[in-house]
Design an enzyme around this catalytic site. Structure first.
Site, mmCIF file in Angstrom:
data_model
loop_
_atom_site.group_PDB
_atom_site.id
_atom_site.type_symbol
_atom_site.label_atom_id
_atom_site.label_comp_id
_atom_site.label_asym_id
_atom_site.label_seq_id
_atom_site.Cartn_x
_atom_site.Cartn_y
_atom_site.Cartn_z
ATOM 1 N N ASN A 53 0.868 -1.172 0.000
ATOM 2 C CA ASN A 53 0.000 0.000 0.000
ATOM 3 C C ASN A 53 0.907 1.225 0.000
ATOM 4 O OD1 ASN A 53 -2.778 -1.109 0.176
ATOM 5 N ND2 ASN A 53 -1.896 -2.102 1.971
ATOM 6 N N GLU A 113 9.982 -20.198 7.967
ATOM 7 C CA GLU A 113 10.587 -21.448 8.427
ATOM 8 C C GLU A 113 11.545 -21.937 7.349
ATOM 9 O OE1 GLU A 113 9.273 -25.886 10.029
ATOM 10 O OE2 GLU A 113 7.739 -24.479 9.350
#
EC number: 4.4.1.5
Length: 173
Positions: free
Chosen positions: A97, A166
């Protein structure tokens, strides 16, 4: 737990509707504050390739699509690349944005503190030890190092917005 046992868990439909046979998990989206920092992290640190960008000027946001793919497989033609991108698994969409990067107080919630929600994405690497050594050298922030805790076969690093990534390898250490 065996696959048979997994298929008997409450809520699991063991026999998927044939209508879903060709479904592919295509992408997930993360909102990012500073697109330059995020693109640097995902392309330089993790090796993603930017495969598409779409600007929505009137709505004041842009979408960036990244994938862990061989660059030789990315179609050069825009229309062909749009179609190709809709068919591959594991695309990461970054939504920016416009203007958030200039607001010092602005931050997205990564979901790993209260109120909990979204948790993390995961990248599989051929050598998790070597990858983590490289992340250390690049001064990437860690949420969990290989040496932390009992699960010494995986690590978590953090992107510029604090989202956890991860890091695992498909073969045992």
């Amino acid at each position: 737990m065996s696959l048979n046992d997994l298929n008997t868990l409450p809520g699991v439909t063991a026999q998927a509707d044939p209508a879903t046979a060709q479904f592919v998990f295509n992408h997930t989206m993360l909102r990012v504050k500073d697109i330059e920092k995020s693109l640097d992290f995902y392309t330089r640190v993790l090796g993603f390739k930017l495969v598409d960008k779409r600007d929505f000027v009137e709505a004041k946001f842009s979408l960036y699509f990244l994938a862990l793919v061989d660059p030789a497989t990315i179609p050069a033609d825009d229309d062909a690349r749009h179609q190709w991108m809709k068919s591959i698994p594991g695309v990461l969409e970054l939504t920016h944005n416009h203007g958030t990067e200039r607001d010092a107080d602005f931050a997205y919630h990564h979901g790993n503190t209260d109120p909990r929600g979204f948790g993390h994405i995961c990248v599989s690497v051929p050598d998790v030890v070597a990858a983590c050594e490289r992340f250390e050298a690049l001064q990437v922030p860690f949420q969990k190092r290989l040496s932390d805790g009992r699960m010494n076969h995986l690590a978590f690093i953090k992107d510029p917005d604090g989202y956890w990534v991860e890091v695992i390898q498909p073969t045992p250490l």
